[in-house]
Design a protein around this motif. Structure first.
Motif, short mmCIF file in Angstrom:
data_model
loop_
_atom_site.label_atom_id
_atom_site.label_comp_id
_atom_site.label_asym_id
_atom_site.label_seq_id
_atom_site.Cartn_x
_atom_site.Cartn_y
_atom_site.Cartn_z
N SER A 1 0.83 -1.20 0.00
CA SER A 1 0.00 0.00 0.00
C SER A 1 0.86 1.25 0.00
O SER A 1 0.60 2.21 -0.73
CB SER A 1 -0.91 -0.02 1.23
OG SER A 1 -1.65 1.18 1.32
N GLU B 1 2.50 1.85 -3.40
CA GLU B 1 1.54 2.39 -4.36
C GLU B 1 1.35 3.89 -4.14
O GLU B 1 1.25 4.66 -5.10
CB GLU B 1 0.20 1.65 -4.24
CG GLU B 1 0.22 0.22 -4.75
CD GLU B 1 0.58 0.13 -6.23
OE1 GLU B 1 0.07 0.97 -7.02
OE2 GLU B 1 1.39 -0.74 -6.59
N ARG B 2 1.26 4.28 -2.87
CA ARG B 2 1.11 5.71 -2.57
C ARG B 2 2.34 6.50 -3.03
O ARG B 2 2.22 7.62 -3.53
CB ARG B 2 0.91 5.93 -1.07
CG ARG B 2 -0.38 5.39 -0.51
CD ARG B 2 -1.59 6.18 -1.01
NE ARG B 2 -2.81 5.74 -0.36
CZ ARG B 2 -3.31 6.31 0.73
NH1 ARG B 2 -2.68 7.32 1.29
NH2 ARG B 2 -4.43 5.86 1.27
N LYS C 1 4.24 5.92 -5.49
CA LYS C 1 4.29 6.05 -6.95
C LYS C 1 3.68 7.37 -7.41
O LYS C 1 4.08 7.92 -8.44
CB LYS C 1 3.55 4.88 -7.60
CG LYS C 1 4.29 3.55 -7.56
CD LYS C 1 3.47 2.47 -8.23
CE LYS C 1 4.18 1.12 -8.16
NZ LYS C 1 3.37 0.04 -8.78
N ALA D 1 8.37 0.35 -5.31
CA ALA D 1 7.58 1.16 -6.24
C ALA D 1 8.32 1.39 -7.55
O ALA D 1 7.72 1.39 -8.64
CB ALA D 1 7.22 2.50 -5.60
#
Length: 892
Positions: A286, A289-290, A292, A373
């Motif tokens: 998670s 992803e943030r 990125k 990422a």
């Protein structure tokens, strides 16, 4: 654990009037002499109802009195005596609330059991008599705040430490006053203080009055109180705290071992899949992803609150792992053990995610998630371990510096030379004439005659002209080291050549152990001739056969190092021991080392310590009669490192200064390091340090090769970092390159990193690999690690797993755990992996636990930097002390 109680109430600006509901407490103080008279009969009887009621009221009005030693005694045993002791001290500590300023000064100066220093008990810094009425008026009329610290000890602690006398408190507080002023945010020049010692039977204590002559100055925070109390503990219990810190060091080592073991075990279990934490993996994915879609710096402090929350949650999950729980518990135990000595109430324990000392874990998590990422399989540490500070390679260099000093010339006192009237040959002679001895006094300086190079040179020239070979040699030394003259290697070599020829002529005329020894020294050093250890050994052998201790020692050195003879530690030990038995401290020092390390003999710690102590005493005895720079350097080095004596940086500094003034490059280098290590060195000191390093770096004498390379390395680091001088990357590269050419592995390692990273210089991979390879071949574990990693990942160089394993293995065998981690996780370096990211993170956490527990080194002995020392001296003079009073023994 040593413990004291410190209270810091204060009297507000203006008159403080007693509250009506405290009037009975005021009455108690006023009748202090007649209250609860204690006799042998009644002191151990149960406390009275009156006392119990008064104590109940005191506790209600002043809850903080529950923390007093006296209250602890009363709760354990409610006797008349203990009740009386508690009531007295509880009221004293709250006079700021129930009395008037003028009464307060008079009370602490004249109350029963005050230890008087004249007509009353009040004292301050200096020896001037205090007029009590004047001080009382001064305090009463002061418009600013007046702090009234009270310092209380247990009776047994006061007796054991010597703090059961007013004089001892007077001396300590005179020394400690600047730190109190700084903690109260009062400029030292405005700080006024007074104190009185109350020698109570159970818990002696000190009352202080502190304020600024400028009413606008001063405020005391909780942190300031903790700082004062911590400083008092370190001063009063300094010997016991040293033992405590040694115990803490052992506990720290235990923690390191346990932490490393549990962390590596956890990593191993995660690799094998024995531990599976889907929650952490989910949070890592998670977070990645943030990241990125996150702009700006990938640092915790710059992230959005919702992203920070994910990082905190990951730490909370990690904190549940058994290994982390155990390590964090141990860390807190050690931390609280010391905090308890100067904090009445320990702060609540924080979760790992809120603990400031481990805040870098957050950036580690962000870095690992960011790799995932970006799809990066690399493993970049926040910092590559290595000798990044000037003092980090002391163990490596100390041996080289001492070895270097051994090859310098030992000058002999007059009584070592026998039959010197016959030590002549036509136009040349070897004689300690009165004129020659006078010249040496000017050269080295004595208690009676200050150092004077000009006069020394003048007499040496006359003596040399008359044919004295000893003067020829000393002239060579003066021109070589630039003592009172411009350094001139040509002239120096000319005089050395004449001296060698003179020694040989005298020896040819008559065989003599002294000339044989001196000739051997010149061949060993390459003075006036090519350096030739084999020839030197032959001359030393001739002299040593005549039981000449100096020759035995020098020949032992050649056998130890395998120079001119086949290396033989047993022979070296035998020669050193024979020399030591004739009371030669240099030989004692070498015997001590060999006993310590088990080289050439069996290990024997007791014999080693005895010979180190004997060496130190011998050097001190020699120094009284011979102000030789080699002796000064040796004494300074032993004091600096606590070898054969107690560590004393202040005295070490003095000896290094004396030696450096004589042109001793080793001492100059050591002195420069001490200056650079100071917290706040002044510009004049820094200038001197750079000059010492520059002189060592530019010296071309072969004897000085080790120190030359080290000085060049340190100068390179100084200009690279720009900490003490303006950053100059060109100078840094020049010095580091020179040092690397002298086979300094750390300089080669540093250059390799510079050219590899390409930050301060253009990136040049080929040059970086060449320097790293050079350092690697010299056994540098950090260079081995970097090269191994490069070849494993195929980054900047062609991928070569076999070569990677070779270098990483060599690094790991020297204890480099980053290299070991790579070897253990080699198969995972293929693609981004959450499991690998977590493994790396756990590894980082383990390293943090190893390195986070530090010893407060400043608390072992009294140690202050030069800036504070100057400030203290200025304040002492202002308070009436003599210039040198109570300053001796302070450590710089």
């Amino acid at each position: 654990m040593p413990r004291l109680i410190l209270k810091c109430p204060y009297l507000r600006g203006g008159t403080v009037k007693a509250s009506a509901h405290l009037s009975n407490l005021v009455n108690y103080i006023a009748a202090r002499n007649g209250v609860e008279k204690l006799t042998e009969k009644n002191r151990n009887l149960p406390s009275t109802v009156k006392q119990a009621n008064l104590i109940e009221q005191i506790i209600k009005e002043f809850p903080g009195t529950k923390n007093l030693f006296e209250y602890e005694d009363y709760i354990k045993n409610k006797t008349i005596e203990n009740a009386s002791e508690f009531i007295s001290i509880a009221l004293e500590q709250n006079l700021d609330k129930i009395g008037q300023r003028k009464n307060y000064v008079d009370y602490i100066a004249n109350r029963p059991r005050v230890e008087k220093m004249g007509t009353h008990g009040l004292f301050t810094g200096g020896d001037d008599a205090i007029v009590l009425s004047r001080v009382a008026d001064e305090v009463a009329n002061h418009t600013g705040n007046v702090w009234t610290p009270i310092i209380s000890l247990r009776r047994e602690d006061a007796i054991r430490t010597g703090y059961d006398r007013a004089e001892v408190w007077h001396n300590m507080l005179s020394y400690f006053a600047p730190e109190i002023a700084e903690s109260m945010k009062i400029p030292i020049q405005n700080f006024s203080w007074y104190a009185a010692f109350h020698n109570e039977s159970h818990h002696p204590h000190i009352h202080m009055i502190c304020y600024s002559v400028n009413p606008a100055d001063g405020y005391l925070t909780k942190k300031g109180i903790e700082r004062i109390k911590s400083g008092l503990v370190k001063n009063i219990f300094k010997n016991e705290m040293q033992i405590k810190y040694e115990e803490q060091s052992q506990r720290r080592d235990q923690l390191k071992a346990e932490s490393r073991e549990t962390m590596l075990k956890l990593i191993s279990e995660m690799k094998s899949g024995a531990i599976h934490n889907p929650k952490i993996e989910e949070l890592f994915l998670s977070l990645s992803e943030r990241l990125k879609v996150t702009n700006g710096k990938r640092i915790y402090g710059y992230l959005q609150p919702n992203v920070k929350a994910i990082v905190d949650e990951i730490i909370d999950e990690l904190s549940k792992e058994e290994a982390v729980v155990k390590a964090y518990e141990l860390w807190y135990e050690m931390r609280e053990e010391v905090l308890h000595s100067y904090m009445d109430e320990l702060p609540d324990r924080l979760p790992l995610s809120k603990q400031k000392e481990f805040k870098s874990i957050k950036n580690m998590i962000v870095a690992e998630a960011d790799k995932i990422a970006k799809g990066e399989p690399t493993f970049e540490e926040v910092e590559i371990a290595g000798p990044e500070d000037i003092d980090s390679f002391t163990e490596m260099e100390s041996s080289e510096l001492i070895e270097g000093s051994e090859t310098t010339q030992f000058e002999l006192p007059d009584n070592e030379i026998a039959d010197d009237t016959d030590a002549e040959c036509h136009d040349v002679y070897v004689k300690w004439t009165d004129e020659y001895k006078k010249a040496r006094e000017y050269l080295f300086g004595t208690e009676e005659a200050p150092q004077d190079f000009e006069k020394a040179l003048e007499i040496f020239l006359v003596e040399a002209e008359n044919g004295n070979v000893l003067a020829m040699h000393d002239l060579g030394r003066m021109y070589a080291d630039g003592l009172g003259v411009e350094s001139d290697n040509g002239k120096a070599n000319g005089y050395y050549t004449e001296a060698l020829s003179g020694f040989q002529q005298v020896e040819a005329q008559k065989v003599w152990k002294y000339t044989e020894y001196r000739i051997g020294k010149m061949f060993a050093q390459g003075l006036g001739t090519e350096q030739d250890y084999e020839t030197a050994a032959q001359w030393f052998e001739l002299s040593a056969e005549k039981k000449y201790k100096y020759a035995q020692y020098s020949l032992g050195g050649l056998y130890y190092r395998g120079q001119g003879v086949e290396q033989n530690f047993q022979t070296a030990f035998s020669l050193y021991l024979r020399s030591a038995e004739q009371s030669f401290p240099y030989a004692d020092y070498e015997v001590a080392k060999m006993y310590r390390d088990g080289v050439g003999t069996e290990k024997d710690a007791d014999k080693s310590n005895n010979h180190f102590k004997k060496a130190f005493r011998g050097f001190e005895a020699l120094e009284k009669n011979s102000h030789d720079d080699k002796l000064h350097y040796r004494l300074g080095w032993m004091l600096q490192n606590g070898i054969g004596t107690h560590k004393d940086i202040s005295r070490a500094n003095e000896y290094f200064e004396k030696s450096a003034k004589m042109g001793n490059l080793f001492a100059g280098y050591s002195l420069a390091k001490l200056i650079l290590a100071e917290e706040n060195p002044n510009q004049e000191e820094l200038k001197g340090a750079i000059q010492y390093l520059q002189k060592a770096a530019d010296n071309e004498n072969e004897i000085c090769k080790p120190i030359r390379a080290l000085a060049q390395y340190v100068l390179g680091k100084i200009y690279l970092e720009g900490k003490h001088v303006p950053k100059d990357i060109n100078k840094a590269i020049v010095y580091l390159t020179q040092s690397a050419e002298q086979e300094n592995e750390w300089a080669a390692y540093q250059l390799g990193k510079l050219y590899l990273l390409g930050k301060d210089v253009p990136k040049e991979t080929e040059k970086a690999v060449a320097y790293l390879t050079k350092a690697t071949e010299q056994g540098n574990q950090f260079a081995q690690y970097i090269l191994g990693r490069l070849y494993l990942l195929g980054k900047d160089v062609p991928k070569d797993k076999e070569l990677a394993i070779k270098w990483l293995t060599m690094s790991a065998e020297q204890g480099n755990e980053y290299a070991k981690f790579f070897l253990d996780n080699m198969d995972k370096f293929r693609e981004p992996s959450v499991a690998l990211g977590i493994s790396r993170l756990m590894y980082h956490v383990g390293r943090m636990f190893e390195n986070s527990v530090t010893i407060d080194k400043s608390s072992v002995g009294l140690k202050i930097d030069s800036k504070l020392l100057r400030k203290l001296k200025a304040k002492k003079v202002a308070q009436g002390h003599k210039q040198d009073e109570y300053g001796q023994g302070m450590k710089l």
